[in-house]
Design a protein around this motif. Sequence first.
Motif, PDB file in Angstrom:
ATOM      1  N   MET A   1       1.198  -1.393   0.158  1.00 58.03           N
ATOM      2  CA  MET A   1       0.280  -0.326   0.115  1.00 58.03           C
ATOM      3  C   MET A   1       0.929   1.033  -0.010  1.00 58.03           C
ATOM      4  N   ALA A   2       0.593   2.697  -0.936  1.00 55.42           N
ATOM      5  CA  ALA A   2       1.406   3.368  -1.421  1.00 55.42           C
ATOM      6  C   ALA A   2      -0.076   4.372  -0.982  1.00 55.42           C
ATOM      7  N   ASN A   3       1.570   6.023  -0.362  1.00 59.80           N
ATOM      8  CA  ASN A   3       0.518   6.927   0.840  1.00 59.80           C
ATOM      9  C   ASN A   3       1.233   7.296  -0.974  1.00 59.80           C
ATOM     10  N   LEU A   4       0.271   8.509  -1.366  1.00 55.77           N
ATOM     11  CA  LEU A   4       1.114   9.315  -2.775  1.00 55.77           C
ATOM     12  C   LEU A   4       0.652  11.045  -2.336  1.00 55.77           C
ATOM     13  N   LEU A   5       1.312  12.259  -2.897  1.00 55.68           N
ATOM     14  CA  LEU A   5       1.311  13.047  -2.557  1.00 55.68           C
ATOM     15  C   LEU A   5       0.808  13.700  -4.406  1.00 55.68           C
ATOM     16  N   VAL A   6      -0.166  13.900  -5.117  1.00 51.65           N
ATOM     17  CA  VAL A   6       0.142  14.283  -6.164  1.00 51.65           C
ATOM     18  C   VAL A   6       0.294  16.415  -5.795  1.00 51.65           C
ATOM     19  N   ILE A  58       3.423  25.199  -3.939  1.00 51.92           N
ATOM     20  CA  ILE A  58       4.620  23.885  -3.723  1.00 51.92           C
ATOM     21  C   ILE A  58       5.202  25.016  -3.270  1.00 51.92           C
ATOM     22  N   ARG A  59       5.719  26.076  -2.930  1.00 54.92           N
ATOM     23  CA  ARG A  59       6.938  27.209  -2.450  1.00 54.92           C
ATOM     24  C   ARG A  59       6.762  27.209  -1.359  1.00 54.92           C
ATOM     25  N   ASN A  60       5.584  26.682  -0.480  1.00 58.29           N
ATOM     26  CA  ASN A  60       5.363  26.574   1.082  1.00 58.29           C
ATOM     27  C   ASN A  60       6.522  25.493   1.070  1.00 58.29           C
ATOM     28  N   THR A  61       7.666  25.792   1.852  1.00 56.39           N
ATOM     29  CA  THR A  61       8.717  23.990   1.388  1.00 56.39           C
ATOM     30  C   THR A  61       7.629  24.038   3.171  1.00 56.39           C
ATOM     31  N   PRO A  62       8.324  24.795   4.485  1.00 54.21           N
ATOM     32  CA  PRO A  62       7.563  24.030   5.328  1.00 54.21           C
ATOM     33  C   PRO A  62       5.859  23.120   5.623  1.00 54.21           C
ATOM     34  N   ALA A  63       5.179  23.441   4.612  1.00 49.11           N
ATOM     35  CA  ALA A  63       3.394  23.714   4.414  1.00 49.11           C
ATOM     36  C   ALA A  63       3.774  21.702   3.881  1.00 49.11           C
ATOM     37  N   ILE A  64       4.643  21.750   3.228  1.00 46.11           N
ATOM     38  CA  ILE A  64       4.699  20.420   2.341  1.00 46.11           C
ATOM     39  C   ILE A  64       5.182  19.407   3.182  1.00 46.11           C
ATOM     40  N   ARG A  65       6.598  20.220   4.075  1.00 47.09           N
ATOM     41  CA  ARG A  65       6.534  18.657   4.527  1.00 47.09           C
ATOM     42  C   ARG A  65       6.208  18.864   5.499  1.00 47.09           C
ATOM     43  N   ALA A  66       5.426  19.468   6.178  1.00 48.18           N
ATOM     44  CA  ALA A  66       4.365  19.071   7.206  1.00 48.18           C
ATOM     45  C   ALA A  66       3.595  17.294   6.921  1.00 48.18           C
ATOM     46  N   LEU A  67       3.300  17.909   5.335  1.00 53.01           N
ATOM     47  CA  LEU A  67       2.164  17.103   4.557  1.00 53.01           C
ATOM     48  C   LEU A  67       2.703  15.781   4.406  1.00 53.01           C
ATOM     49  N   LEU A  68       3.865  15.567   4.490  1.00 57.65           N
ATOM     50  CA  LEU A  68       5.385  14.824   4.213  1.00 57.65           C
ATOM     51  C   LEU A  68       5.251  13.951   4.890  1.00 57.65           C
ATOM     52  N   ALA A  69       5.374  14.345   6.559  1.00 55.69           N
ATOM     53  CA  ALA A  69       5.130  13.694   7.891  1.00 55.69           C
ATOM     54  C   ALA A  69       3.814  13.311   8.664  1.00 55.69           C
ATOM     55  N   ARG A  70       2.896  13.717   8.189  1.00 54.01           N
ATOM     56  CA  ARG A  70       1.713  13.953   9.149  1.00 54.01           C
ATOM     57  C   ARG A  70       0.981  12.093   8.301  1.00 54.01           C
ATOM     58  N   TYR A  71       1.236  12.261   6.768  1.00 47.91           N
ATOM     59  CA  TYR A  71       0.335  11.617   5.926  1.00 47.91           C
ATOM     60  C   TYR A  71       1.819  10.669   5.557  1.00 47.91           C
ATOM     61  N   ARG A  72       2.460  10.471   6.442  1.00 52.88           N
ATOM     62  CA  ARG A  72       2.993   9.297   5.510  1.00 52.88           C
ATOM     63  C   ARG A  72       3.401   9.000   4.078  1.00 52.88           C
ATOM     64  N   ALA A 112      14.401  16.745   3.578  1.00 52.96           N
ATOM     65  CA  ALA A 112      14.213  16.770   4.935  1.00 52.96           C
ATOM     66  C   ALA A 112      13.483  15.683   5.780  1.00 52.96           C
ATOM     67  N   VAL A 113      12.568  15.258   4.813  1.00 59.38           N
ATOM     68  CA  VAL A 113      11.152  14.079   5.606  1.00 59.38           C
ATOM     69  C   VAL A 113      12.153  12.809   5.337  1.00 59.38           C
ATOM     70  N   TRP A 114      13.079  12.615   3.453  1.00 59.68           N
ATOM     71  CA  TRP A 114      12.885  10.902   3.554  1.00 59.68           C
ATOM     72  C   TRP A 114      13.929  10.973   3.678  1.00 59.68           C
ATOM     73  N   LEU A 115      15.004  11.572   3.798  1.00 62.62           N
ATOM     74  CA  LEU A 115      16.897  11.702   3.929  1.00 62.62           C
ATOM     75  C   LEU A 115      17.285  12.036   5.348  1.00 62.62           C
ATOM     76  N   ASP A 116      16.909  13.517   5.254  1.00 67.01           N
ATOM     77  CA  ASP A 116      17.820  13.543   6.894  1.00 67.01           C
ATOM     78  C   ASP A 116      17.125  13.804   8.194  1.00 67.01           C
ATOM     79  N   GLU A 117      16.245  13.537   7.978  1.00 68.33           N
ATOM     80  CA  GLU A 117      15.254  13.173   9.686  1.00 68.33           C
ATOM     81  C   GLU A 117      15.327  11.176   9.938  1.00 68.33           C
ATOM     82  N   GLY A 118      15.776  11.009   8.493  1.00 68.03           N
ATOM     83  CA  GLY A 118      16.827   9.382   9.123  1.00 68.03           C
ATOM     84  C   GLY A 118      15.442   8.335   9.087  1.00 68.03           C
TER      85      GLY A 118
END
Length: 355
Positions: A1-6, A58-72, A112-118
């Motif tokens: 099962m994948a979790n996609l951001l489009v 999509i230029r709002n990096t903090p908002a995108i970063r938060a969505l990536l983390a929140r929805y895995r 940031a989410v996939w690499l830096d946060e380990g």
Amino acid sequence: MANLLVTGGAGFIGANFVRHWRQRRPDDAIIIVDALTYAGSRSNLDGVSDVPLFVEDIRNTPAIRALLARYRIDTIVNFAAESHVDRSIDGPDAFIDTNIVGTHSLLKAAKAVWLDEGSGQPHRFHHVSTDEVYGSLGPHDRAFTETTPFAPNSPYSASKAASDHLVRAYQRTYGLETSISHCSNNYGPYQLPEKLIPLFVVNCLRGIDLPIYGDGMNVRDWLHVDDHCRGIERILLSGRPGQTYNIGGGEELPNLAVVNAVCAGIDAAFEADPSLASRFPDAPAAQGRASECLKRHVADRLGHDRRYAVDDGKIRKELGYTPERSFAAGLRATLAWYLANECWWRAVMDGSNSR
């Protein structure tokens, strides 16, 4: 099962992709980020269930970063782009902001989410690009391959080329797992009537001139949006990280031939369904005239590329992709969709369903 951001998921190709993925893989989670500019509309997603839409730049990096983390999120499919060449000639700044700065913002958030946060989770950043980055071909030149040097000729194609380079750099420098696809000219349902086919369909129905650039012999390879979505699906499921794939329709046609096919298709539709004459009384076909009477040749576009053609042998050989729709069949289905969805195209043209 994948979790996609489009990203750009309320636009033409993005919305078709969301519909395609939801139908083919109903157990996957999808969220959409779209700024809902003139080219995006909530109505493009009518009937699609369980897909949250976040109205965000999509230029709002903090908002995108938060969505990536929140929805895995483990998969990003980046459709978000300014894409109309004429608009890029008149106002290139928006293309630099969205296509270059916006793509870089997404890459930073993903890193940031996939690499830096380990987290170490498997991931994919897929970037949707265009064959226009390769420049223009002569009438007898071989089709573009994935190794053709970039030679963009418009602010639009230059901005997409730059974003492609950024995606590649994040793969090579940081190890972000990315892929890129270069598609040929798309057409199909939900395409805004600023592009050739829907514009000329709508103009035929409204009795408005069909402006043909130059001699009308600029050649494009035409790809139905459903086939494009199938190609992206193959890349996401089986494509190798760090690779680029061309997705083509396999049918090169001069613009004039496409215009003639649209006119003939509209005339045939009116002949088959007399009720169309009362719905669209300004159409030449409603008055017993051929739609081609609306054709008008106008001054050519600045820097107009003469021919695009993609060699999609790589995706065919490696991933088993082949387009399923011929241009003739795809155009018939597209014309039928626009005739059946008058409320949609009238609303998007006046901006009433963009929010």
